[in-house]
Write a protein that holds these residues in place. Structure first.
Motif, PDB file in Angstrom:
ATOM      1  N   LEU A  99       6.643   0.209 -11.520  1.00  0.00           N
ATOM      2  CA  LEU A  99       7.400  -0.716 -10.846  1.00  0.00           C
ATOM      3  C   LEU A  99       6.403  -1.760 -10.497  1.00  0.00           C
ATOM      4  O   LEU A  99       5.097  -1.552 -10.225  1.00  0.00           O
ATOM      5  CB  LEU A  99       7.843  -0.097  -9.559  1.00  0.00           C
ATOM      6  CG  LEU A  99       9.228   0.668  -9.835  1.00  0.00           C
ATOM      7  CD1 LEU A  99       9.731   1.407  -8.600  1.00  0.00           C
ATOM      8  CD2 LEU A  99      10.343  -0.233 -10.373  1.00  0.00           C
ATOM      9  N   PRO A 100       6.923  -3.129 -10.527  1.00  0.00           N
ATOM     10  CA  PRO A 100       6.008  -4.320 -10.004  1.00  0.00           C
ATOM     11  C   PRO A 100       5.773  -4.510  -8.549  1.00  0.00           C
ATOM     12  O   PRO A 100       6.041  -5.357  -7.738  1.00  0.00           O
ATOM     13  CB  PRO A 100       6.608  -5.474 -10.639  1.00  0.00           C
ATOM     14  CG  PRO A 100       7.887  -5.192 -10.728  1.00  0.00           C
ATOM     15  CD  PRO A 100       8.156  -3.535 -10.778  1.00  0.00           C
ATOM     16  N   ILE A 101       4.883  -3.497  -8.079  1.00  0.00           N
ATOM     17  CA  ILE A 101       4.775  -3.684  -6.420  1.00  0.00           C
ATOM     18  C   ILE A 101       3.922  -4.639  -6.024  1.00  0.00           C
ATOM     19  O   ILE A 101       4.461  -5.280  -5.009  1.00  0.00           O
ATOM     20  CB  ILE A 101       4.577  -2.061  -5.877  1.00  0.00           C
ATOM     21  CG1 ILE A 101       5.156  -1.045  -6.494  1.00  0.00           C
ATOM     22  CG2 ILE A 101       3.956  -2.090  -4.522  1.00  0.00           C
ATOM     23  CD1 ILE A 101       6.440  -1.194  -5.956  1.00  0.00           C
ATOM     24  N   HIS A 102       2.975  -4.792  -6.944  1.00  0.00           N
ATOM     25  CA  HIS A 102       2.150  -5.949  -6.427  1.00  0.00           C
ATOM     26  C   HIS A 102       2.545  -7.355  -6.543  1.00  0.00           C
ATOM     27  O   HIS A 102       2.841  -7.882  -5.583  1.00  0.00           O
ATOM     28  CB  HIS A 102       0.646  -6.000  -7.350  1.00  0.00           C
ATOM     29  CG  HIS A 102       0.005  -7.281  -7.276  1.00  0.00           C
ATOM     30  ND1 HIS A 102      -0.850  -7.709  -5.974  1.00  0.00           N
ATOM     31  CD2 HIS A 102       0.049  -8.522  -8.136  1.00  0.00           C
ATOM     32  CE1 HIS A 102      -1.221  -8.866  -6.339  1.00  0.00           C
ATOM     33  NE2 HIS A 102      -0.688  -9.380  -7.569  1.00  0.00           N
ATOM     34  N   GLU A 103       3.493  -7.490  -7.570  1.00  0.00           N
ATOM     35  CA  GLU A 103       4.332  -8.783  -7.674  1.00  0.00           C
ATOM     36  C   GLU A 103       5.197  -9.034  -6.709  1.00  0.00           C
ATOM     37  O   GLU A 103       5.446 -10.009  -6.146  1.00  0.00           O
ATOM     38  CB  GLU A 103       4.848  -8.504  -9.120  1.00  0.00           C
ATOM     39  CG  GLU A 103       3.951  -8.867 -10.289  1.00  0.00           C
ATOM     40  CD  GLU A 103       3.055  -7.885 -10.601  1.00  0.00           C
ATOM     41  OE1 GLU A 103       3.505  -6.773 -10.169  1.00  0.00           O
ATOM     42  OE2 GLU A 103       2.136  -8.107 -11.408  1.00  0.00           O
ATOM     43  N   PHE A 104       5.883  -8.013  -6.221  1.00  0.00           N
ATOM     44  CA  PHE A 104       6.748  -7.857  -5.226  1.00  0.00           C
ATOM     45  C   PHE A 104       6.273  -8.321  -3.937  1.00  0.00           C
ATOM     46  O   PHE A 104       6.725  -9.277  -3.367  1.00  0.00           O
ATOM     47  CB  PHE A 104       7.516  -6.456  -5.155  1.00  0.00           C
ATOM     48  CG  PHE A 104       8.271  -6.238  -3.945  1.00  0.00           C
ATOM     49  CD1 PHE A 104       9.632  -7.208  -3.775  1.00  0.00           C
ATOM     50  CD2 PHE A 104       7.986  -5.688  -2.837  1.00  0.00           C
ATOM     51  CE1 PHE A 104      10.426  -7.068  -2.674  1.00  0.00           C
ATOM     52  CE2 PHE A 104       8.813  -5.577  -1.792  1.00  0.00           C
ATOM     53  CZ  PHE A 104      10.075  -6.447  -1.632  1.00  0.00           C
ATOM     54  N   ALA A 105       4.945  -7.686  -3.705  1.00  0.00           N
ATOM     55  CA  ALA A 105       4.176  -8.017  -2.207  1.00  0.00           C
ATOM     56  C   ALA A 105       3.879  -9.544  -2.483  1.00  0.00           C
ATOM     57  O   ALA A 105       3.860 -10.276  -1.465  1.00  0.00           O
ATOM     58  CB  ALA A 105       2.938  -7.193  -2.142  1.00  0.00           C
ATOM     59  N   MET A 106       3.340 -10.049  -3.790  1.00  0.00           N
ATOM     60  CA  MET A 106       2.788 -11.358  -3.780  1.00  0.00           C
ATOM     61  C   MET A 106       4.003 -12.300  -3.460  1.00  0.00           C
ATOM     62  O   MET A 106       4.043 -13.594  -2.612  1.00  0.00           O
ATOM     63  CB  MET A 106       2.561 -11.531  -5.198  1.00  0.00           C
ATOM     64  CG  MET A 106       1.827 -12.854  -5.514  1.00  0.00           C
ATOM     65  SD  MET A 106       0.682 -13.275  -4.054  1.00  0.00           S
ATOM     66  CE  MET A 106      -0.641 -13.347  -4.762  1.00  0.00           C
ATOM     67  N   MET A 107       5.258 -12.005  -3.973  1.00  0.00           N
ATOM     68  CA  MET A 107       6.478 -12.944  -3.865  1.00  0.00           C
ATOM     69  C   MET A 107       6.920 -12.824  -2.345  1.00  0.00           C
ATOM     70  O   MET A 107       7.170 -14.010  -1.960  1.00  0.00           O
ATOM     71  CB  MET A 107       7.718 -12.164  -4.504  1.00  0.00           C
ATOM     72  CG  MET A 107       7.896 -12.794  -5.998  1.00  0.00           C
ATOM     73  SD  MET A 107       8.859 -11.656  -6.865  1.00  0.00           S
ATOM     74  CE  MET A 107      10.418 -11.632  -5.851  1.00  0.00           C
ATOM     75  N   MET A 108       6.572 -11.857  -1.680  1.00  0.00           N
ATOM     76  CA  MET A 108       6.967 -11.947  -0.202  1.00  0.00           C
ATOM     77  C   MET A 108       6.147 -12.846   0.400  1.00  0.00           C
ATOM     78  O   MET A 108       6.466 -13.606   1.424  1.00  0.00           O
ATOM     79  CB  MET A 108       7.009 -10.275   0.228  1.00  0.00           C
ATOM     80  CG  MET A 108       8.336  -9.830   0.649  1.00  0.00           C
ATOM     81  SD  MET A 108       8.149  -8.184   1.216  1.00  0.00           S
ATOM     82  CE  MET A 108       7.414  -8.430   2.838  1.00  0.00           C
ATOM     83  N   SER A 149       0.788  -1.440   0.091  1.00  0.00           N
ATOM     84  CA  SER A 149       0.064   0.050   0.080  1.00  0.00           C
ATOM     85  C   SER A 149       0.898   1.228   0.153  1.00  0.00           C
ATOM     86  O   SER A 149       0.605   2.166  -0.704  1.00  0.00           O
ATOM     87  CB  SER A 149      -0.969  -0.112   1.324  1.00  0.00           C
ATOM     88  OG  SER A 149      -1.477   1.206   1.554  1.00  0.00           O
ATOM     89  N   LEU A 150       1.847   1.241   0.857  1.00  0.00           N
ATOM     90  CA  LEU A 150       2.827   2.440   1.064  1.00  0.00           C
ATOM     91  C   LEU A 150       3.601   2.466  -0.329  1.00  0.00           C
ATOM     92  O   LEU A 150       3.731   3.918  -0.830  1.00  0.00           O
ATOM     93  CB  LEU A 150       3.761   2.226   2.145  1.00  0.00           C
ATOM     94  CG  LEU A 150       2.945   2.603   3.474  1.00  0.00           C
ATOM     95  CD1 LEU A 150       4.240   2.351   4.401  1.00  0.00           C
ATOM     96  CD2 LEU A 150       2.610   3.897   3.643  1.00  0.00           C
ATOM     97  N   LEU A 151       4.012   1.678  -0.956  1.00  0.00           N
ATOM     98  CA  LEU A 151       4.752   1.810  -2.479  1.00  0.00           C
ATOM     99  C   LEU A 151       3.887   1.920  -3.611  1.00  0.00           C
ATOM    100  O   LEU A 151       4.285   2.068  -4.597  1.00  0.00           O
ATOM    101  CB  LEU A 151       5.368   0.438  -2.331  1.00  0.00           C
ATOM    102  CG  LEU A 151       6.669   0.347  -1.506  1.00  0.00           C
ATOM    103  CD1 LEU A 151       7.623  -0.936  -1.651  1.00  0.00           C
ATOM    104  CD2 LEU A 151       7.444   1.703  -1.053  1.00  0.00           C
ATOM    105  N   SER A 152       2.465   1.649  -3.269  1.00  0.00           N
ATOM    106  CA  SER A 152       1.575   1.798  -4.567  1.00  0.00           C
ATOM    107  C   SER A 152       1.834   2.975  -5.615  1.00  0.00           C
ATOM    108  O   SER A 152       1.541   2.921  -6.778  1.00  0.00           O
ATOM    109  CB  SER A 152       0.201   1.646  -3.993  1.00  0.00           C
ATOM    110  OG  SER A 152      -0.406   2.379  -3.296  1.00  0.00           O
ATOM    111  N   PRO A 153       2.099   4.151  -4.909  1.00  0.00           N
ATOM    112  CA  PRO A 153       2.294   5.239  -5.995  1.00  0.00           C
ATOM    113  C   PRO A 153       3.334   4.955  -6.925  1.00  0.00           C
ATOM    114  O   PRO A 153       3.300   5.506  -8.188  1.00  0.00           O
ATOM    115  CB  PRO A 153       2.861   6.337  -5.028  1.00  0.00           C
ATOM    116  CG  PRO A 153       2.332   6.179  -3.859  1.00  0.00           C
ATOM    117  CD  PRO A 153       2.402   4.639  -3.634  1.00  0.00           C
ATOM    118  N   LEU A 154       4.437   3.937  -6.643  1.00  0.00           N
ATOM    119  CA  LEU A 154       5.383   3.527  -7.579  1.00  0.00           C
ATOM    120  C   LEU A 154       5.116   2.885  -8.749  1.00  0.00           C
ATOM    121  O   LEU A 154       5.579   2.808  -9.661  1.00  0.00           O
ATOM    122  CB  LEU A 154       6.534   2.692  -6.907  1.00  0.00           C
ATOM    123  CG  LEU A 154       7.168   3.661  -5.748  1.00  0.00           C
ATOM    124  CD1 LEU A 154       8.096   2.728  -5.186  1.00  0.00           C
ATOM    125  CD2 LEU A 154       7.735   4.826  -6.384  1.00  0.00           C
TER     126      LEU A 154
END
Lengths: 281, 289, 272
Positions: free
Chosen positions: C152-161, C142-147
């Motif tokens: 930037l693949p923020i959702h994918e990064f979160a999913m990976m985590m 949520s905090l990085l979503s502006p990126l």
């Protein structure tokens, strides 16, 4: 050949923590020489812990494990010798294959035993035959085989150590009926030809009834019944009281007895049941 | 409604490819069948018979080499079949796979159940309702906040089933979903399936090699060597013990018992696929003679 | 081995537990900045006090918190030693051959120790002990979503985590199983030279990798079957919402920040 005795063996996981769990409590049991012994019990009953005690992968917290009358933990440094004498095939053993070829993988155990090259080769071939591994597969990568083939190769990897006692934790789990039969018959052949003892953990009462001589029943970390399979399966009330199944055919015979028909309820194979019922006609 | 066709396959074929792209021997070779809405079908076959491949064609995880396939009114093999339709088909057909560990995504049970509805953009409040209901249906409500890695195999599969129910599917495919479970877990899963059928009338395809599960279905299809080998009610199929054994399968012990008696010349009439039915049949027969 | 769960979430239902994970993430960053703001004995004292206060408010037993610090004891001792021996100053306290210990060295070492202590307490109380990994992942996404706007693949990064967290216990269990299986074949992981021992790891690592890939494969199919198609059009069951108490927490931290800067102005010989 060899016999294993467990004397008052106990084991507790994560002692003194909130996760403490008694896996085995005061277990005394005998695995007879040259017999096929079945171990039955629920998941979490402690049977996997028990099996790992037989070859010294797990050390009992109290009690003794005797291999031919000698405590296997007498000299902990020599525990690997015990592991060669008591071969353990773990659940889903196909996931332990790692070498480039099936041949090299089966040779891993014998190599660790320090055998010479010729002897290793001889044992690989012998083990492959017992486990039903085609000679053609030997030079293939383990990852090119099907699930059932990999399973057999993994079992061969233990047999190649030519253990006096071969212990298998659910060797047929997940296989189809033909694959299951194949493996069970291979194990019988191994016992018959080498005189080694075989210990099989399984959930399939039908298989146990068909292939085993002796049965040990574990529930909640304790041995609640052991002896000849005839004796154990005749105590169907005890088995059902701890939530275990009885062979389907035994259930049919019990239902017949409940319906007032005079049949022997200690029957556990289709052939015996046929004879039993045929007598009444 | 009752007779509406849900899955229709026409002459489906499929072959996996080698790493270099050359096709291997075909695993499915001209499969044609129809499955009606609300049917409970068991698909039997030995390992490698092509039964799991068939399941993967149903929601386009694999694409057939030839033949035509309709699922829930969509033609998967049509030229115009698009991404939107694909998601719709995948929502309507829920899949439960063999390894309970490898299909749970989240670190908390209820989060995992929510995964599907989240993917198809269900509003937050409705997801909550669906998740609670789905967990209740599979009897896992008390584990909602637990981590999946401490659950038993049977419980994990029930969570997986809940994750599918939460997407409100029309059909559930169990792809050897009980193969890695112990008898208790197997019973848990099969009882859950029975309850789903009773409550929601969902179409169920159970791909298995456990004969005792197949007996619970309305219809049994046996696949061998990429082709349909038998198709009928459990009684009809298990009456052909010899043919089943020939393709690496077996019949339930009860059926084997009655068959063996018949072979010995005992003239016993009737069906027996469960211990209860078998005992009744024998009791009636023995009391008469 | 299974019990050293990552994040070791410790539920007590405290104010900090109930705070919005995004706020906690922001506060954790703020707290780290605070520890580096400290310049003299007063501000270091204040940050130490603030750390202890955090533990008390979170209602996590002090014993549990100290146990997590024990793991970093080595780093702390190392810092202590380096600072004591390496800092040059004006007031010489002890001298022996090439060893000179100055008062400034002792003071510096103590300050560094407090700083590390506060860093560990602050981040673990605000994040790992009071926030589930999944809430943390949500917060980061949520905090990085502006990126996302700059692709930037923020959702994918979160999913990976999330998936990594989900599979760590599974793979650890698997490692144990494979080790047991190879031991049963006579593998020896404890004896022999370093090279021999490294070689002994091959029979564990290969099956582990193969299995991890197989799991990844099966998981991706299962995810596709459940209509996963990336972050587009995806909703979430949990909706993060800031509450009044979150802003109060923020104010408290802001006050701490201001207080530290003010304290730094006080004159004292015990300063960096």
């Amino acid at each position: 050949m060899s016999e294993i005795k467990l004397e008052n063996v106990s084991y507790v996981y994560s002692e003194d923590t909130p996760y403490e769990k008694r896996a085995l409590t005061d277990v005394t049991a005998t695995i007879k020489s040259g017999a096929i012994t079945g171990i039955i019990g629920h998941t979490g009953s402690g049977k996997s812990t028990l099996v790992q005690m037989l070859n010294g992968l797990t050390r009992p917290m109290s009690g003794r494990v005797l291999l031919d009358g000698k405590d296997i933990w007498e000299d902990p440094k020599k525990i690997s010798d015990v592991r060669f004498r008591v071969g353990l095939v773990m659940q889903y053993p196909e996931y332990q294959l790692f070498d480039e070829t099936i041949r090299a993988d089966i040779a891993f155990g014998p190599k660790n035993m320090g055998l010479d090259k010729e002897e290793i080769e001889r044992r690989v071939l012998e083990a492959a035959d017992f486990a039903g591994v085609d000679r053609e597969w030997l030079d293939k990568s383990p990852f090119d085989l099907s699930g059932g083939q990999k399973r057999r190769a993994a079992i061969a990897g233990i047999i190649a150590m030519r253990p006096e006692i071969l212990v298998l934790d659910e060797p047929a789990a997940g296989l189809d009926p033909a694959g299951r039969k194949n493996i069970m018959e291979g194990l019988c052949a191994y016992r018959d030809k080498t005189g080694s003892s075989v210990v099989i953990v399984s959930h399939s009462m039908e298989d146990m009834a068909q292939y085993c001589d002796d049965i040990i029943v574990i529930s909640d970390g304790r041995v609640i019944a052991q002896g000849k399979k005839e004796e154990v399966f005749s105590q169907s009330d005890l088995l059902r009281s701890v939530g275990l199944d009885i062979p389907q055919i035994t259930l049919v015979m019990r239902l017949l007895a409940d319906n007032g028909i005079n049949v022997n309820t200690g029957v556990y194979t289709v052939e015996d049941a046929v004879n039993e019922i045929y007598k009444l006609i | 409604m009752e007779n509406e066709v849900f899955i229709k396959a026409e002459n489906l074929s499929y072959a996996y490819e080698e790493d270099d792209g050359t096709p291997q021997k075909a695993v499915l070779r001209g499969v044609s069948l129809e499955i009606k809405k609300g049917e409970y079908v068991a698909i039997l076959g030995h390992n490698g018979s092509g039964k799991s491949t068939f399941a993967k064609l149903l929601n386009m995880i694999l694409v057939p080499d030839s033949g035509r396939l309709w699922v829930a009114g969509h033609e998967l093999t049509s030229e115009t079949f698009d991404e939107k339709e694909l998601l719709e088909v995948r929502r309507k057909i829920g899949m439960v796979f063999q390894n309970p560990d490898n299909q749970l995504v989240a670190t908390v049970v209820e989060e995992d159940v929510a995964f599907g509805p989240e993917n198809i953009g269900v509003p937050s409040k409705e997801i909550r309702e669906r998740v609670d209901k789905a967990l209740e249906t599979v009897g896992m409500t008390e584990y909602a906040r637990h981590s999946p890695d401490r659950l038993s195999g049977g419980q994990k599969q029930r969570v997986a089933i809940a994750g599918i129910i939460a997407m409100m599917p029309e059909c559930m495919v169990l792809d050897e979903a009980t193969a890695m479970l112990d008898p208790v877990g197997r019973r848990e899963v099969m009882d859950t399936v029975d309850r789903l059928r009773a409550e929601k009338g969902i179409t169920v395809l159970n791909i298995t090699h456990h004969m005792n599960e197949a007996v619970r279905a309305d219809r049994v299809i046996v696949i061998n060597d990429g082709k349909i080998y038998m198709d009928g009610t459990p009684d009809q199929v298990f009456a052909r013990a010899k043919e089943l054994e020939a393709v690496g399968l077996e019949v339930p012990q009860c059926t084997a018992l009655i068959d063996a008696l018949r072979e010995k010349g005992v003239r016993i009439e009737g069906k027996s696929t469960t211990p209860e039915a078998c005992a009744d049949l024998l009791t009636r027969f023995l009391k008469k003679s | 081995m299974k019990n050293i769960a990552l994040g070791q979430y410790y539920p007590t239902g405290s104010v900090i537990h109930r705070a919005d994970p995004r706020m906690k993430l922001i506060l954790a960053v703020l707290f780290i900045v605070c520890t580096f703001l400290c310049k003299n004995i007063y501000s270091f004292g204040a940050i130490l006090l603030a750390s202890v206060l955090l533990v008390l408010v979170s209602r996590i037993p002090l014993k549990t918190v100290l146990r997590s610090i024990r793991a970093l004891l080595f780093i702390m001792i190392f810092t202590l030693v380096i600072n004591v021996f390496m800092t040059k100053g004006e007031v010489l306290l002890f001298e022996w051959k090439f060893i000179h210990i100055y008062r400034e060295g002792i003071v510096n070492a103590c300050f560094m120790l407090v700083r590390i202590f506060a860093l560990i307490i602050g981040t673990s109380i605000l994040l790992t002990y009071t926030t589930t990994p999944i809430a943390l992942t949500d917060a980061i996404e949520s905090l990085l979503s502006p990126l996302k706007k700059i692709k930037l693949p923020i959702h994918e990064f979160a999913m990976m985590m999330t998936i990594a967290l989900r599979f760590i216990p599974t793979l650890m269990e698997e490692t144990e199983k494979i080790m047991a299986a190879q031991k049963a074949r006579g593998a020896d992981f404890t004896n022999g030279s370093l090279i021999k021992r490294a070689k002994a790891l091959i029979p564990i690592l290969i099956p582990l990798f193969v299995s991890a890939f197989r799991r990844a494969d099966e998981l991706s199919v299962a995810m596709e079957c459940r209509c996963y198609h990336g972050g587009e059009g995806r909703t979430s069951m949990r909706v993060l919402k800031y509450r009044a108490s979150d802003f109060l927490l923020f104010l408290a931290f802001a006050a701490l920040c201001a207080g530290l800067i003010a304290l730094n102005l006080l004159k004292t010989p015990f300063a960096l």
